[in-house]
Design a protein around this motif. Structure first.
Motif, PDB file in Angstrom:
ATOM      1  N   ASP A 111      11.335 -22.193 -16.864  1.00 45.70           N
ATOM      2  CA  ASP A 111      10.442 -21.100 -16.483  1.00 45.70           C
ATOM      3  C   ASP A 111      10.025 -21.363 -15.038  1.00 45.70           C
ATOM      4  O   ASP A 111       9.267 -22.291 -14.768  1.00 45.70           O
ATOM      5  CB  ASP A 111       9.222 -21.056 -17.395  1.00 45.70           C
ATOM      6  CG  ASP A 111       8.289 -19.905 -17.064  1.00 45.70           C
ATOM      7  OD1 ASP A 111       8.431 -19.269 -15.982  1.00 45.70           O
ATOM      8  OD2 ASP A 111       7.395 -19.625 -17.886  1.00 45.70           O
ATOM      9  N   SER A 162       8.001 -20.056 -13.165  1.00 43.55           N
ATOM     10  CA  SER A 162       6.584 -19.896 -12.827  1.00 43.55           C
ATOM     11  C   SER A 162       5.790 -21.169 -13.141  1.00 43.55           C
ATOM     12  O   SER A 162       4.631 -21.285 -12.754  1.00 43.55           O
ATOM     13  CB  SER A 162       5.977 -18.697 -13.560  1.00 43.55           C
ATOM     14  OG  SER A 162       5.994 -18.915 -14.951  1.00 43.55           O
ATOM     15  N   LYS A 163       6.427 -22.118 -13.843  1.00 40.68           N
ATOM     16  CA  LYS A 163       5.751 -23.360 -14.208  1.00 40.68           C
ATOM     17  C   LYS A 163       6.401 -24.538 -13.502  1.00 40.68           C
ATOM     18  O   LYS A 163       7.619 -24.629 -13.399  1.00 40.68           O
ATOM     19  CB  LYS A 163       5.831 -23.567 -15.716  1.00 40.68           C
ATOM     20  CG  LYS A 163       5.107 -22.500 -16.502  1.00 40.68           C
ATOM     21  CD  LYS A 163       5.255 -22.721 -17.974  1.00 40.68           C
ATOM     22  CE  LYS A 163       4.539 -21.594 -18.715  1.00 40.68           C
ATOM     23  NZ  LYS A 163       4.878 -21.581 -20.118  1.00 40.68           N
ATOM     24  N   GLN A 164       5.571 -25.454 -13.054  1.00 44.28           N
ATOM     25  CA  GLN A 164       6.078 -26.668 -12.423  1.00 44.28           C
ATOM     26  C   GLN A 164       6.881 -27.459 -13.447  1.00 44.28           C
ATOM     27  O   GLN A 164       6.504 -27.544 -14.618  1.00 44.28           O
ATOM     28  CB  GLN A 164       4.923 -27.510 -11.896  1.00 44.28           C
ATOM     29  CG  GLN A 164       5.385 -28.718 -11.131  1.00 44.28           C
ATOM     30  CD  GLN A 164       4.235 -29.418 -10.437  1.00 44.28           C
ATOM     31  OE1 GLN A 164       3.150 -28.873 -10.288  1.00 44.28           O
ATOM     32  NE2 GLN A 164       4.473 -30.633 -10.025  1.00 44.28           N
ATOM     33  N   THR A 171       1.760 -21.350  -2.334  1.00 51.92           N
ATOM     34  CA  THR A 171       0.893 -21.247  -3.513  1.00 51.92           C
ATOM     35  C   THR A 171      -0.546 -20.993  -3.081  1.00 51.92           C
ATOM     36  O   THR A 171      -1.226 -20.114  -3.627  1.00 51.92           O
ATOM     37  CB  THR A 171       0.977 -22.543  -4.367  1.00 51.92           C
ATOM     38  OG1 THR A 171       2.324 -22.714  -4.805  1.00 51.92           O
ATOM     39  CG2 THR A 171       0.052 -22.470  -5.562  1.00 51.92           C
ATOM     40  N   GLY A 191      -1.234 -17.515  -2.268  1.00 46.63           N
ATOM     41  CA  GLY A 191      -1.277 -16.542  -3.352  1.00 46.63           C
ATOM     42  C   GLY A 191       0.040 -16.170  -4.011  1.00 46.63           C
ATOM     43  O   GLY A 191       0.048 -15.344  -4.926  1.00 46.63           O
ATOM     44  N   LEU A 192       1.157 -16.742  -3.574  1.00 48.06           N
ATOM     45  CA  LEU A 192       2.424 -16.440  -4.232  1.00 48.06           C
ATOM     46  C   LEU A 192       2.564 -17.280  -5.492  1.00 48.06           C
ATOM     47  O   LEU A 192       2.100 -18.419  -5.536  1.00 48.06           O
ATOM     48  CB  LEU A 192       3.613 -16.731  -3.306  1.00 48.06           C
ATOM     49  CG  LEU A 192       3.794 -15.840  -2.087  1.00 48.06           C
ATOM     50  CD1 LEU A 192       5.054 -16.248  -1.316  1.00 48.06           C
ATOM     51  CD2 LEU A 192       3.867 -14.375  -2.467  1.00 48.06           C
ATOM     52  N   ASP A 193       3.204 -16.706  -6.515  1.00 48.62           N
ATOM     53  CA  ASP A 193       3.473 -17.521  -7.696  1.00 48.62           C
ATOM     54  C   ASP A 193       4.750 -18.333  -7.466  1.00 48.62           C
ATOM     55  O   ASP A 193       5.522 -18.056  -6.553  1.00 48.62           O
ATOM     56  CB  ASP A 193       3.533 -16.694  -8.981  1.00 48.62           C
ATOM     57  CG  ASP A 193       4.737 -15.777  -9.088  1.00 48.62           C
ATOM     58  OD1 ASP A 193       5.813 -16.085  -8.546  1.00 48.62           O
ATOM     59  OD2 ASP A 193       4.606 -14.736  -9.765  1.00 48.62           O
ATOM     60  N   ARG A 194       4.946 -19.334  -8.277  1.00 46.87           N
ATOM     61  CA  ARG A 194       6.043 -20.286  -8.077  1.00 46.87           C
ATOM     62  C   ARG A 194       7.410 -19.596  -8.088  1.00 46.87           C
ATOM     63  O   ARG A 194       8.283 -19.942  -7.291  1.00 46.87           O
ATOM     64  CB  ARG A 194       5.978 -21.375  -9.150  1.00 46.87           C
ATOM     65  CG  ARG A 194       6.925 -22.539  -8.897  1.00 46.87           C
ATOM     66  CD  ARG A 194       6.724 -23.625  -9.962  1.00 46.87           C
ATOM     67  NE  ARG A 194       7.573 -24.767  -9.696  1.00 46.87           N
ATOM     68  CZ  ARG A 194       8.882 -24.803  -9.964  1.00 46.87           C
ATOM     69  NH1 ARG A 194       9.467 -23.760 -10.500  1.00 46.87           N
ATOM     70  NH2 ARG A 194       9.595 -25.891  -9.689  1.00 46.87           N
ATOM     71  N   HIS A 195       7.594 -18.628  -8.974  1.00 53.57           N
ATOM     72  CA  HIS A 195       8.873 -17.921  -9.048  1.00 53.57           C
ATOM     73  C   HIS A 195       9.151 -17.183  -7.739  1.00 53.57           C
ATOM     74  O   HIS A 195      10.257 -17.237  -7.197  1.00 53.57           O
ATOM     75  CB  HIS A 195       8.872 -16.965 -10.234  1.00 53.57           C
ATOM     76  CG  HIS A 195      10.214 -16.443 -10.608  1.00 53.57           C
ATOM     77  ND1 HIS A 195      10.399 -15.620 -11.677  1.00 53.57           N
ATOM     78  CD2 HIS A 195      11.448 -16.606 -10.067  1.00 53.57           C
ATOM     79  CE1 HIS A 195      11.684 -15.308 -11.782  1.00 53.57           C
ATOM     80  NE2 HIS A 195      12.345 -15.886 -10.807  1.00 53.57           N
ATOM     81  N   GLU A 196       8.156 -16.517  -7.224  1.00 53.99           N
ATOM     82  CA  GLU A 196       8.315 -15.795  -5.958  1.00 53.99           C
ATOM     83  C   GLU A 196       8.577 -16.763  -4.799  1.00 53.99           C
ATOM     84  O   GLU A 196       9.343 -16.462  -3.885  1.00 53.99           O
ATOM     85  CB  GLU A 196       7.074 -14.941  -5.677  1.00 53.99           C
ATOM     86  CG  GLU A 196       7.265 -13.923  -4.597  1.00 53.99           C
ATOM     87  CD  GLU A 196       8.306 -12.861  -4.910  1.00 53.99           C
ATOM     88  OE1 GLU A 196       8.848 -12.269  -3.952  1.00 53.99           O
ATOM     89  OE2 GLU A 196       8.591 -12.606  -6.094  1.00 53.99           O
TER      90      GLU A 196
END
Length: 127
Positions: free
Chosen positions: A6, A8-10, A73, A76-81
């Motif tokens: 995923d 979006s998760k580290q 991060t 404000g960007l999420d990890r996937h972006e």
């Protein structure tokens, strides 16, 4: 051993690096197939490869990748972006090499591009 991916998760660098390359590709591809975002087969394959490249760089702590992720991060960007933003820089460099616009990959130029990218620039399609 890592069973799901995923973006979006580290993820654990050690777990990621324990996987064979084909396993990394399979995990990333499976995640994106579930999204059903309408990518063609070729586009899905390329998208997957660039995700894996960026995740590999992060896991291997390639110079300035962890800092770039932290900076974006905070902005404000999420990890996937963020993975997409870094992948865009990588893909641009690969395309330049393929077209013959440059002779070799330049870590110095890559670092400058990573230093230059911001959430605001990315949202405007600039990187």
């Amino acid at each position: 051993m890592m069973k799901d991916y995923d973006p979006s998760k580290q993820i654990s660098s050690d777990e990621w690096l324990e996987l064979e390359e084909f396993e990394r590709i399979s995990l990333v591809r499976t995640f994106h197939e579930k999204l059903d975002d309408g990518l063609s087969e070729d586009a899905l394959e390329m998208h997957t490869m660039f995700h894996v490249i960026v995740e590999n760089q992060l896991a291997e702590k390639v110079e300035f990748i962890p800092e770039t992720i932290a900076k974006l991060t905070r902005q404000g960007l999420d990890r996937h972006e963020i993975i997409h933003a870094i992948a865009a820089i990588v893909s641009e460099d690969i395309l330049d090499l393929w077209k013959g616009n440059k002779k070799a990959f330049s870590p110095k130029q890559y670092r400058r591009k990573l230093e230059k990218i911001t959430a605001k620039r990315w949202s405007k399609g600039q990187y």
